[in-house]
Scaffold this motif. Structure first.
Motif, PDB file in Angstrom:
ATOM      1  N   MET A 149      11.407 -24.489 -33.761  1.00  0.00           N
ATOM      2  CA  MET A 149      11.102 -25.599 -32.925  1.00  0.00           C
ATOM      3  C   MET A 149      10.312 -25.035 -31.719  1.00  0.00           C
ATOM      4  N   LYS A 150      10.905 -24.140 -31.102  1.00  0.00           N
ATOM      5  CA  LYS A 150      10.234 -23.706 -30.081  1.00  0.00           C
ATOM      6  C   LYS A 150       8.709 -23.020 -30.349  1.00  0.00           C
TER       7      LYS A 150
ATOM      8  N   TYR B 214       6.848 -24.137 -32.855  1.00  0.00           N
ATOM      9  CA  TYR B 214       5.899 -25.209 -33.006  1.00  0.00           C
ATOM     10  C   TYR B 214       5.366 -25.807 -31.672  1.00  0.00           C
TER      11      TYR B 214
END
Lengths: 494, 179, 193
Positions: free
Chosen positions: C1-2, C4
């Motif tokens: 997530m981070k 992206y």
């Protein structure tokens, strides 16, 4: 009775008022002038048609001109006399154009039309009352001169509040102040009639807090008789709190939509002078033939307020006010912010003239040289309509019609606050007026073009139809004349 | 070799996808013509060398005509077309008419013989009248295109400026000469 | 997530394709005179970039690499991009003929926009997977759109202003672009690495 106003004006300026100049002398009736001048131009670019001719004697209150086809307020003679002629005269208008006016020589008798008895207004239908207002020539006396009979006919819109505009914010002008001090009951009775016509139950009178005598006079009048539903509301003295849309916003917090009218948000706003005229028209059948005019400025010896007959030449008023001083430099119809300069003092007072300002050097100093815009944004801070004068100025210079409309150029009330604060002394309002003129012209041209296109296309289709039916008829006729005739070579031009 | 075949297959696939989309998203006519026509002044005078405003609009959309051929639209019209099409504006090709401001045609009623030739010529039906009866121009509908002048056999039609009053007056621009 | 998020921030601000990498300058200068046209162009480029970065990844991963014909990468990517652009052109022409007319030649020129091919090739170079490639393309196009809109807004005001005659038009626009580029250098410390 003095509760807090709903919201303060966004922007606006504290201007030195100079109201003591004209407020120190008592209100008086101006002496009858020798001649009265009535320009025939009506709203919408049409001229009224005279209903009198040269040599005819007219009485005070008699109709002297009417619109030919539209239902518009007629013109009335404001005193008795003989019609001298109907001729071209210079108009009291910034264009300095000439057009037809009726000139009446007064006979000094001031004989009025005999009145017909009338019932109490509450017994008449609202349409009748509005028709009476139109017929009596009652227009908005705050400056815009809109026919009152139409303004109080909201049609499908629901109106719940009447606002009376007593917020006389422009410097020098004290005509409304004077009216409220001397004839408060006429104003309040007029409000009652207007409330009846509009079927509203509440009326707010917005008054500036630097008009203490007028406030006191109204408060006493409200206490003296039972005026239900009317309350007085003081607003801070800030220019231009007296603008219709601005006053509505201050008193109720409601904003008139761009391109809309106050009736769209349930409000009708009338000047206190108009309310007084409504009362006189409905109660006494008196057409609007006089109004209070402030004659002021350092260029006049005795500045004061006069009850003036419509059509009185300005020169007559200035003479009655002691004449011009040596300091007199310019003649302005209206106030220092929203008035316009004229070159001739023979021009007449009209229903829209609230003030004659004979300006000396200290009233209206020469504007300094214009410098380039430094994009400081001071203009946007003071705009009472919440617009961006800087952007309007730049897009006006670039003639960018689309962006001008997006920035709501037509919501500008031309109050002049931006002019006053611009450090480069740019005449912003004049630029906006010129831009508005260009845009209006373009809109009108586009409407004309669309209209012409419709006519052209319908004509084209009619021609097609004619050609088709003619060809059809020829074909049928040829068939009927039977097929013996061999196929004639197609010599007819197709 | 395999690579080339694989690529050719992929390209063929993509090409057919494009072909189907072209059919699916087909656009009839040219809506741009409407937009151009909306800018033109609709005098239908033919001074642009096309028989009316719509043919001129179509020509502009096709690319057959330049944007500066319309005198009634004036330089403002050329600029508006340039803005619409995203091209550089250019000066008007023809000189503008001698009198500035709007004009209308006027029939001299003493001379008119009622031949109806002008009525047939007017593109917006602005002339009222019929055979052997008086003809008159309905001034509010006349666009000043001057197409009625040539057909008149007695030359009784003249072009006059529209009378303006204070309703047509506009505030002039202030003449602040800023650098 | 981070990761992206990092890709998005990096392509949007830190390594903005127009002002930092100096790719895609042709539509940047050509379509930025009016705000509405700039927004339309930005949206069209977003559509093209996202689609083409996804499809070029797929073509590379499932066709070029397995068949060991990576030397045909440039040709393959160009064809993919051209097809996507043609498709976009059809859609724009159908939905908004005015935008189609306003964009004019710049719509098919998205094919030659070096930012589009740049994204496709940089994805390979950075070894992004499918999700990362898509986000990279999307972030790049968002950055492109943002800068285009900002620049169009500035140019509209500049066009209305008192620019000295020698500087009017593209000259002052290029100077402004340079200054904007210097301003964007301020983002360089935002993302470590």
């Amino acid at each position: 009775m003095a509760t807090q106003p709903f919201m303060p004006l966004p922007g606006g300026l504290h201007l030195p008022t100079f109201k003591t100049l004209s407020a120190s002398r008592p209100l008086a009736e101006a002496p009858l002038p020798a001649e009265l001048v009535f320009p025939l131009q009506l709203r919408g670019g049409i001229n009224a048609v005279p209903t009198v001719s040269a040599g005819q004697r007219v009485l005070k209150g008699e109709v002297i001109a009417r619109a030919a086809f539209e239902n518009l307020p007629p013109l009335h003679a404001s005193s008795s006399g003989i019609v001298r002629c109907i001729e071209n005269r210079l108009l009291p208008h910034p264009s300095a154009m000439e057009d037809l006016c009726i000139i009446i020589d007064t006979d000094g008798l001031d004989e009025a039309l005999p009145l017909q008895p009338r019932r109490h207004f509450s017994l008449e239908s609202r349409e009748t009352l509005r028709a009476w207002l139109i017929e009596a020539g009652v227009l908005g006396l705050g400056g815009a001169a809109f026919p009152t009979g139409f303004k109080v006919d909201p049609g499908k819109r629901r109106v719940d509040t009447l606002i009376l505009n007593a917020a006389e914010c422009e410097p020098y002008i004290t005509c409304d102040d004077s009216l409220l001090q001397h004839f408060p009951h006429e104003v309040l009775q007029g409000a009652i009639i207007l409330m009846h016509i509009l079927s509203v139950e509440q009326c707010i009178i917005g008054i500036e807090d630097d008009m203490p005598e007028a406030c006191r006079s109204l408060e006493n009048a409200l206490r003296a008789r039972a005026y239900s539903g009317i309350r007085l509301q003081r607003v801070p003295a800030l220019y231009p709190s007296g603008g219709e849309k601005q006053l509505i916003q201050i008193l109720t917090g409601r904003e008139v939509p761009a391109g809309g009218i106050p009736a769209d948000i349930g409000i009708v706003c009338q000047n206190v002078g108009t309310a007084g005229a409504v009362y006189r028209a409905i109660e006494y059948q008196e057409p609007l033939v006089s109004r209070i005019v402030t004659v002021t400025g350092h260029g006049i010896h005795e500045p004061r307020n006069w009850i003036t007959r419509i059509g009185t030449p300005i020169a007559h008023l200035t003479a009655a006010s002691g004449g011009y001083t040596n300091a007199a430099e310019r003649l302005i119809i209206g106030g220092p912010m929203m008035g316009f300069a004229v070159s001739d003092d023979q021009l007449p007072v009209t229903k829209a003239s609230n003030c004659i300002l004979v300006a000396g050097h200290e009233d209206l100093p020469e504007p300094p040289e214009v410098m380039p815009c430094i994009r400081c944004g001071a203009c946007a801070e003071v705009c009472p309509a919440g617009l961006l004068p800087q952007q309007l100025y730049w897009y006006g210079r670039a003639d960018n019609q689309e962006r001008l409309e997006q920035h709501e150029l037509f919501s500008c009330i031309e109050c002049g606050c931006c002019n006053m604060v611009c450090p480069s002394h740019i005449p912003l309002v004049q630029h906006f007026r010129a831009s508005k003129g260009k845009l209006t012209l373009k809109r009108r041209e586009r409407e004309k073009a669309d209209h012409a296109r419709v006519r052209f296309e319908s004509r084209q289709s009619r021609k097609e139809e004619e050609k088709r039916s003619k060809a059809e008829a020829t074909r049928r006729k040829r068939e009927a004349l039977n097929l013996n005739t061999p196929e004639v070579t197609h010599t007819e031009a197709n | 070799m395999l690579g080339v075949i694989a690529l050719v297959l992929i390209f063929a696939l993509l090409g057919s996808v494009l072909g189907f989309s072209a059919r699916r998203f087909r656009v009839e006519g040219n809506p741009l013509v409407e937009k151009i026509d909306a800018v033109l002044p609709q005098t239908q005078c033919g001074q642009c060398s096309f028989p009316g405003c719509r043919p001129y609009a179509e020509a502009i959309a096709r690319g057959d005509a330049d944007i500066n051929q319309c005198p009634p639209g004036g330089q403002d019209g050329v600029d508006a077309l340039a803005e619409l099409l995203g091209v550089e504006s250019k000066p008007l090709a023809a000189e503008p008419r001698a009198e500035a401001g709007p004009v209308v045609a006027l029939i001299d009623e003493n001379t008119c013989i009622g031949c109806t030739l002008c009525i047939q010529a007017c593109p917006v039906d602005a002339i009222l009248g019929s055979a052997k009866h008086m003809h008159t121009v309905i001034a509010s509908e006349c666009t000043g295109c001057e197409l009625c002048l040539p057909p008149c056999p007695v030359d009784c039609i003249s072009i006059v400026p529209v009378k303006t009053g204070i309703a047509d007056w506009k505030w002039p621009a202030p003449d602040d000469k800023v650098a | 997530m981070k990761e992206y998020l990092l890709i998005l921030v990096s392509t949007l601000l830190v390594n903005n394709f127009v002002l930092v990498k100096f790719l895609g300058l042709c539509p940047f200068m050509g379509v930025s005179r009016r705000l509405e046209t700039a927004m339309g162009m930005g949206l069209a480029t977003t559509f093209v970039l996202t689609l083409s970065s996804m499809s070029s990844y797929l073509v590379n991963h499932y066709l070029l690499e397995p068949l060991a014909i990576t030397y045909l990468r440039t040709i393959a990517f160009i064809v993919v991009i051209a097809v996507v652009v043609q498709f976009t052109e059809l859609v724009v022409r159908k939905t908004s003929p005015l935008l189609y007319a306003m964009l004019g030649i710049f719509l098919p020129l998205i094919t030659t926009n070096c930012a589009v091919l740049g994204v496709a090739l940089l994805n390979i170079q950075s070894g992004h997977d499918f999700m990362q490639s898509m986000l990279y393309g999307f972030g790049a196009s968002l950055g492109f759109t943002m800068v285009l809109v900002l620049f169009a807004a500035m140019r509209e005001r500049i066009d209305a202003a008192d620019v000295p005659a020698p500087f009017r038009g593209n000259a002052i626009a290029l100077i402004t672009a340079g200054l904007a580029s210097v301003a964007f250098m301020g983002f360089s410390g935002l993302v470590r690495g």
